[in-house]
Structures are given as structure tokens and as C-alpha cells.
Design a protein around this motif. Structure first.
Motif, PDB file in Angstrom:
ATOM      1  N   UNK A  60       0.840  -1.197   0.000  1.00  0.00           N
ATOM      2  CA  UNK A  60       0.000   0.000   0.000  1.00  0.00           C
ATOM      3  C   UNK A  60       0.875   1.246   0.000  1.00  0.00           C
ATOM      4  N   UNK A  61       2.007   1.172   0.717  1.00  0.00           N
ATOM      5  CA  UNK A  61       2.902   2.326   0.795  1.00  0.00           C
ATOM      6  C   UNK A  61       3.419   2.722  -0.591  1.00  0.00           C
ATOM      7  N   UNK A  62       3.790   1.715  -1.387  1.00  0.00           N
ATOM      8  CA  UNK A  62       4.266   2.033  -2.735  1.00  0.00           C
ATOM      9  C   UNK A  62       3.143   2.617  -3.576  1.00  0.00           C
ATOM     10  N   UNK A  63       1.931   2.062  -3.454  1.00  0.00           N
ATOM     11  CA  UNK A  63       0.800   2.564  -4.237  1.00  0.00           C
ATOM     12  C   UNK A  63       0.540   4.040  -3.937  1.00  0.00           C
ATOM     13  N   UNK A  64       0.567   4.406  -2.651  1.00  0.00           N
ATOM     14  CA  UNK A  64       0.333   5.802  -2.272  1.00  0.00           C
ATOM     15  C   UNK A  64       1.460   6.703  -2.777  1.00  0.00           C
ATOM     16  N   UNK A  65       2.702   6.217  -2.656  1.00  0.00           N
ATOM     17  CA  UNK A  65       3.843   6.998  -3.130  1.00  0.00           C
ATOM     18  C   UNK A  65       3.771   7.199  -4.638  1.00  0.00           C
ATOM     19  N   UNK A  66       3.414   6.146  -5.372  1.00  0.00           N
ATOM     20  CA  UNK A  66       3.350   6.252  -6.833  1.00  0.00           C
ATOM     21  C   UNK A  66       2.248   7.211  -7.257  1.00  0.00           C
ATOM     22  N   UNK A  67       1.100   7.186  -6.582  1.00  0.00           N
ATOM     23  CA  UNK A  67      -0.001   8.092  -6.929  1.00  0.00           C
ATOM     24  C   UNK A  67       0.431   9.546  -6.743  1.00  0.00           C
ATOM     25  N   UNK A  68       1.093   9.827  -5.599  1.00  0.00           N
ATOM     26  CA  UNK A  68       1.564  11.191  -5.343  1.00  0.00           C
ATOM     27  C   UNK A  68       2.600  11.604  -6.385  1.00  0.00           C
ATOM     28  N   UNK A  69       3.533  10.701  -6.675  1.00  0.00           N
ATOM     29  CA  UNK A  69       4.559  11.000  -7.674  1.00  0.00           C
ATOM     30  C   UNK A  69       3.943  11.180  -9.050  1.00  0.00           C
ATOM     31  N   UNK A  70       2.973  10.351  -9.403  1.00  0.00           N
ATOM     32  CA  UNK A  70       2.306  10.409 -10.695  1.00  0.00           C
ATOM     33  C   UNK A  70       1.702  11.795 -10.928  1.00  0.00           C
ATOM     34  N   UNK A  71       1.032  12.345  -9.924  1.00  0.00           N
ATOM     35  CA  UNK A  71       0.412  13.666 -10.063  1.00  0.00           C
ATOM     36  C   UNK A  71       1.463  14.765 -10.204  1.00  0.00           C
ATOM     37  N   UNK A  72       2.541  14.666  -9.401  1.00  0.00           N
ATOM     38  CA  UNK A  72       3.612  15.653  -9.492  1.00  0.00           C
ATOM     39  C   UNK A  72       4.326  15.561 -10.844  1.00  0.00           C
ATOM     40  N   UNK A  73       4.573  14.348 -11.288  1.00  0.00           N
ATOM     41  CA  UNK A  73       5.290  14.100 -12.546  1.00  0.00           C
ATOM     42  C   UNK A  73       4.554  14.725 -13.724  1.00  0.00           C
ATOM     43  N   UNK A  74       3.238  14.510 -13.793  1.00  0.00           N
ATOM     44  CA  UNK A  74       2.487  15.025 -14.933  1.00  0.00           C
ATOM     45  C   UNK A  74       2.131  16.493 -14.784  1.00  0.00           C
ATOM     46  N   UNK A  75       2.375  17.067 -13.598  1.00  0.00           N
ATOM     47  CA  UNK A  75       2.223  18.521 -13.447  1.00  0.00           C
ATOM     48  C   UNK A  75       3.282  19.255 -14.272  1.00  0.00           C
ATOM     49  N   UNK A  76       4.380  18.563 -14.593  1.00  0.00           N
ATOM     50  CA  UNK A  76       5.456  19.129 -15.417  1.00  0.00           C
ATOM     51  C   UNK A  76       5.462  18.483 -16.804  1.00  0.00           C
ATOM     52  N   UNK A  77       4.283  18.289 -17.338  1.00  0.00           N
ATOM     53  CA  UNK A  77       4.137  17.604 -18.620  1.00  0.00           C
ATOM     54  C   UNK A  77       4.934  18.276 -19.740  1.00  0.00           C
ATOM     55  N   UNK A  78       5.033  19.581 -19.711  1.00  0.00           N
ATOM     56  CA  UNK A  78       5.720  20.320 -20.766  1.00  0.00           C
ATOM     57  C   UNK A  78       7.228  20.408 -20.554  1.00  0.00           C
ATOM     58  N   UNK A  79       7.736  19.813 -19.474  1.00  0.00           N
ATOM     59  CA  UNK A  79       9.164  19.886 -19.162  1.00  0.00           C
ATOM     60  C   UNK A  79       9.731  18.481 -18.938  1.00  0.00           C
ATOM     61  N   UNK A  80      10.055  17.756 -20.012  1.00  0.00           N
ATOM     62  CA  UNK A  80      10.633  16.414 -19.853  1.00  0.00           C
ATOM     63  C   UNK A  80      11.919  16.406 -19.038  1.00  0.00           C
ATOM     64  N   UNK A  81      12.682  17.498 -19.073  1.00  0.00           N
ATOM     65  CA  UNK A  81      13.914  17.547 -18.292  1.00  0.00           C
ATOM     66  C   UNK A  81      13.628  17.499 -16.794  1.00  0.00           C
ATOM     67  N   UNK A  82      12.585  18.221 -16.374  1.00  0.00           N
ATOM     68  CA  UNK A  82      12.195  18.174 -14.957  1.00  0.00           C
ATOM     69  C   UNK A  82      11.611  16.808 -14.616  1.00  0.00           C
ATOM     70  N   UNK A  83      10.846  16.220 -15.540  1.00  0.00           N
ATOM     71  CA  UNK A  83      10.309  14.876 -15.308  1.00  0.00           C
ATOM     72  C   UNK A  83      11.440  13.866 -15.112  1.00  0.00           C
ATOM     73  N   UNK A  84      12.513  13.996 -15.908  1.00  0.00           N
ATOM     74  CA  UNK A  84      13.668  13.109 -15.740  1.00  0.00           C
ATOM     75  C   UNK A  84      14.279  13.260 -14.353  1.00  0.00           C
ATOM     76  N   UNK A  85      14.393  14.505 -13.899  1.00  0.00           N
ATOM     77  CA  UNK A  85      14.955  14.754 -12.577  1.00  0.00           C
ATOM     78  C   UNK A  85      14.073  14.157 -11.484  1.00  0.00           C
ATOM     79  N   UNK A  86      12.765  14.334 -11.614  1.00  0.00           N
ATOM     80  CA  UNK A  86      11.832  13.765 -10.638  1.00  0.00           C
ATOM     81  C   UNK A  86      11.914  12.235 -10.642  1.00  0.00           C
ATOM     82  N   UNK A  87      12.042  11.670 -11.840  1.00  0.00           N
ATOM     83  CA  UNK A  87      12.146  10.218 -11.961  1.00  0.00           C
ATOM     84  C   UNK A  87      13.424   9.702 -11.307  1.00  0.00           C
TER      85      UNK A  87
END
Length: 518
Positions: free
Chosen positions: A7-34
Motif C-alpha cells: 500500500x505504501x508504494x501505491x500511495x507513493x506512486x499516486x503522489x509522484x504520478x500527479x507531481x510528474x504530470x504537473x510538469x508535462x511540458x518539461x521532460x527535463x524536470x520529469x527526468x529529474x523527478x524520476x
């Protein structure tokens, strides 16, 4: 326990997923977040030591990659990088084999035998990012040499200078390189990704899936096939958590722990069950990682293609753990000489490559023997094909048995599956003696040993599943099209219902993934 099934991973991935796609226009920032989330996940799963080794290894490989590009001693730098990577891998991979001797030596020298030297822990993912690093260095070296030769043919210094701004070498910049090595969807147990498109590695839609273009693409990423991704996650949970978990808890683990206490039919059922457990476990894991990749806009290679329907052992390795088998082909078999020096040298190269594959899985003799069995099987198959070619007079004798028709192909599938199943006993056992004990129980425990469970029940289910599976495999593309056309509300409700059924039916606890140990 932090796991991809928790469950911990599921919650972490959901939070990360929303943050990741908040920078949809910046693949460089997405790479850093990843990069950040990947190291965080490794830390939560395996601790700071695993994170430190991964991070330092990535930095070392990156700077060696730079030297390959700018230095005139490209091959020296590539070789240095490969040696460093192999030493790092070997120290952790085979330390356990020497642990007892190291502890005795420390005692003899009256040194502390409870410290780090006596208790090195195998870091999560070291095998997989090591393989990706070697592939990266070799690819970079080959393309760098070709590029340098092309540069020498330019007509003027100005042309050279202009072309340098359009260097086609698959060189990942610092953060992209670290992201490539540490991506959480590939680092713990594969699939082993490549920077470039590679023969045999394709994504779920059958397209090449090199990571260079995906990591360096300046255009905004897109969420890829979300319905397919969620379907893969639910399928993976059913395969790994429910079915593989049931087989492990009720059949495989009890029998392999004490084979002498079970009837021969129960031992046979456990042997069949382990192959299916391993397939469900690893293919489920791989499909889950492919799904995470799709949800983040990445196309990762599929790792399995119905391997238990392979018509010979060569075909099996084209279908099983595809990212590893293609890596062995490209970085062990071909550098040894491949098929360039004639038929018999080809067989020697194949045997060496497969034995090294066995040793990679573990340092105990049973893994060596498992690799040797597969090596000899492939070599004998090639010899048999050659003999059939000469006897029949046909120009092409490859896959001779399969090409005789449906009966020959069916016989080939039966022989291949049973060879794989019984060879996996050496893979599952912790020692060679333990594997021989299982075989002894298989052939000896049919007298004066009563059934503990009903093996006929599970054997019948396994046989039925094996007969039905070709039908599913044949129509899986149609299933994919149906999923894509299905109304979203109906699809996600159906996914949730299947997920709840898995939660109810699955064994308690959060199981680990088998291949994370390799």
C-alpha cells in the motif's frame, strides 16, 4: 516491508504520478523527478548502501562515457568501464560464496569478523544496472568509432566543426544517464533496457523501444495506453500475488523444504508448480514494470512471449527473459565469436555463454549445472538439426522436428517443456545435493508414502491451463483491442472488481519477487 505490491508504494506512486504530470511540458524536470523517486524507492526497499552504490556507479559510468567520446583511447576507456562494472558486480554477487572463508581468515588474523568485511549485503538491482551500464559503454564506443571515421572523411575543418553540433552518438547527458541506470521500473529485476533500438527487444505494441530517444525527446511526453497499463497491473497482481503465491505456499515450498516426506506424485506436482510459479512471478513483475513505464510515458521491452509454448530449447530462450537472453547474445556470445568461426566453434561459444548465464544467477554449483544443462541442450539441438539436414538432403535443417508438421511441433513442445521443468529443479534448490534429493523422492516415494494433498487435482488444473493457454496467447492482441474500445467506466469498474477478488483470494502477506534476488 516496502514492496511494489505494498500500500505504501501505491500511495507513493499516486503522489509522484500527479507531481510528474504537473510538469508535462518539461521532460527535463520529469527526468529529474524520476531520478529522485527511483533512488527513494531503492532506499525504502534496500537501504542507503544500495542507493550509494547505485549513485556512485552511475557517476563513474557517466564520466567514463565522456572519455570514450573525447579521448583518442576509446577502447581503453570502454574496457576500463566494463572491468570496473564487472568488479563491482562480482564483489557483491559472489561474496556469499567466499563469506565463510573470509570470516575464518579474519578470525585467524584476530580481526573483527562481525564488521562490514564479513557482512556485505547484496545491493538491490546491482546486476541489472550493471548490464545496462555495459550495454551503454559498448554502444557508445561502437558509435563513437564510426562517427570518428566519418569525421575523417570531411572535406574541410569548417564542415567538421559544423557536424560536431549534430553528433549522432547515443550519449545521455548527466541526469539522463543516471535516470537510465536507476529507473525504478527496470533497476530491481529488469527488463534490461538499452539506449538504442535492439533486435529482439520490442514494446507491448511490437515497436522498438530504445531509451535514448525517450529520455532525450524535447517534446512533451504522453500518457501511453492507460487502459492497457491498468489491465497489466491487475493481471500482474493476479499472476504474482494470487496464483504464484498459492503455488508457493501450498505446493512448492513445503515439498522442496522436505521432499522425502511427500509422495512421488506430490513431488512431481511441486516440480511442475515451481516452473509455473517462476513464470507467473517473473512475467507478472515484468508486466507491472511495463505498465508503470506506460503510465510515465515510457515504452519498456516485453520480457516474455509464451515461453512454455516453445517448440525447442532455442525457441524457449527467444521467449524467456528476453532482455537477458538478447544481452547474453550481444555482449557474451557475439564477442566470443558467435557463429563466425564455423559450426563447432559456434557450439563452444553457445556453451560458454549459457554457463556464464547460469553462474550469473548464483554462485553455487547447482546454478552452474543448470546453465550447463541448457548449454548442452542447445548444442545438441543444433547438432541434431545439422544431422537431419545432411540425412534428409534439405538445405535448411533448422527446427527440423517442428517443420515436420503439427505432430512434430507438439512433440517438440512437450519435450522442451519437460526439459525446462526438470532443469528448474536445480534452479530452485539451494544446493546440488538438495536438487538430487528432490529427484530421489520423485523416483522413490511412490511406495509406503501417503498423499498429504491431492496431486491429481492440481495436475489436472495445470494440464487444462496449459491446453487453454495457446488460445489466449493467439488472441491476446484482440483482447488488447477490446480493452481499448471498452467504455472507461465499465473497464475501470471491472478492473476494481478483479483487484478486490485478488485481494480476497491471495495468500496473506506481501511476497517478494523471485528475480529481485539475482
Amino acid at each position: 516491508m516496502f514492496s511494489f505490491l505494498s500500500v505504501e508504494f501505491a500511495l507513493l506512486f499516486i503522489a509522484f504520478f500527479m507531481l510528474y504530470w504537473a510538469f508535462k511540458k518539461r521532460p527535463d524536470i520529469q527526468n529529474m523527478l524520476l531520478l529522485i523517486i527511483s533512488h527513494a524507492i531503492i532506499y525504502l526497499m534496500a537501504g542507503m548502501m544500495a542507493v550509494g552504490i547505485l549513485f556512485v556507479s552511475g557517476i563513474v559510468i557517466y564520466f567514463i562515457a565522456r572519455q570514450i567520446i573525447i579521448s583518442h583511447h576509446k577502447k581503453t576507456w570502454m574496457t576500463t568501464g566494463i572491468i570496473i562494472t564487472l568488479i563491482n558486480l562480482s564483489v557483491f554477487k559472489y561474496y556469499e560464496f567466499f563469506r565463510a572463508n573470509i570470516i575464518r581468515a579474519l578470525e585467524m588474523w584476530q580481526l573483527d569478523n562481525t564488521g562490514l568485511m564479513a557482512n556485505i549485503i547484496f545491493p538491490l538491482g546491482v546486476s541489472y544496472y550493471s548490464f545496462q551500464a555495459i550495454s551503454y559503454l559498448v554502444t557508445l564506443y561502437r558509435q563513437s568509432v564510426v562517427y570518428e571515421k566519418n569525421e575523417q572523411t570531411k572535406q574541410s575543418e569548417q564542415e567538421k566543426q559544423d557536424e560536431n553540433n549534430e553528433n549522432p552518438i547515443s550519449y545521455l547527458y548527466f541526469w539522463q544517464a543516471l535516470t537510465h541506470f536507476s529507473f525504478f521500473a527496470t533497476v530491481s529485476a529488469g527488463p534490461i533496457t538499452r539506449v538504442n533500438e535492439t533486435k529482439g527487444l520490442i514494446d507491448i505494441m511490437g515497436k522498438p523501444c530504445g531509451m535514448y530517444d525517450q529520455l532525450n525527446e524535447p517534446e512533451p511526453r504522453q500518457l501511453l495506453y492507460p487502459k492497457i497499463a491498468f489491465a497489466l497491473i491487475v493481471l500482474a497482481l493476479a499472476k504474482k500475488w494470487w496464483l504464484a503465491g498459492y503455488l508457493a505456499d501450498n505446493w512448492v515450498n513445503p515439498v522442496f523444504a522436505n521432499p522425502t516426506g511427500f509422495h512421488s506424485l506430490e513431488v512431481l506436482t511441486a516440480i511442475y508448480g515451481y516452473t509455473l510459479q517462476l513464470f507467473l512471478d517473473f512475467s507478472g513483475y515484468s508486466e507491472m514494470m511495463v505498465a508503470f513505464g506506460l503510465l510515465l510515458g515510457f515504452r519498456l521491452p516485453m520480457n516474455f512471449n509464451a515461453p512454455l509454448l516453445a517448440h525447442n530449447i532455442r525457441d524457449f530462450w527467444d521467449r524467456w527473459h528476453i532482455s537477458l537472453s538478447t544481452w547474453i547474445r550481444d555482449y557474451i556470445y557475439i564477442p566470443l565469436g558467435g557463429s563466425r568461426k564455423g559450426f563447432w566453434f559456434t557450439q563452444i561459444n553457445l556453451i560458454i555463454a549459457m554457463v556464464l548465464s547460469g553462474i550469473w544467477h548464483g554462485s553455487t554449483f547447482n546454478f552452474f549445472f543448470w546453465g550447463l544443462l541448457h548449454a548442452l541442450a542447445i548444442a545438441l539441438l543444433n547438432v541434431g538439426d545439422l544431422a537431419c539436414q545432411k540425412i534428409s538432403g534439405h538445405a535448411k535443417g533448422r527446427n527440423f522436428l517442428t517443420n515436420t508438421g503439427i505432430i512434430g511441433k507438439t512433440l517438440g513442445v512437450l519435450i522442451t517443456v519437460h526439459f525446462v521443468v526438470f532443469a528448474f529443479v536445480f534452479f530452485r534448490a539451494t544446493t546440488l545435493d538438495e536438487a538430487l534429493l528432490v529427484f530421489n523422492a520423485l523416483f522413490s516415494n511412490h511406495i509406503n508414502v501417503a498423499w498429504t494433498n491431492n496431486p491429481l487435482y492440481l495436475l489436472a488444473i495445470l494440464a487444462l491451463a496449459w491446453l487453454v493457454y495457446p488460445l489466449f496467447h493467439r488472441h491476446q492482441k484482440n483482447v488488447g483491442r477490446l480493452i481499448l474500445k471498452m467504455p472507461s467506466v465499465i473497464f475501470y469498474v471491472l478492473c476494481f472488481m478483479i483487484f478486490m477478488a485478488v485481494v480476497i483470494l491471495a495468500p496473506s502477506g506481501i511476497p517478494g519477487f523471485i528475480y529481485a534476488n539475482f
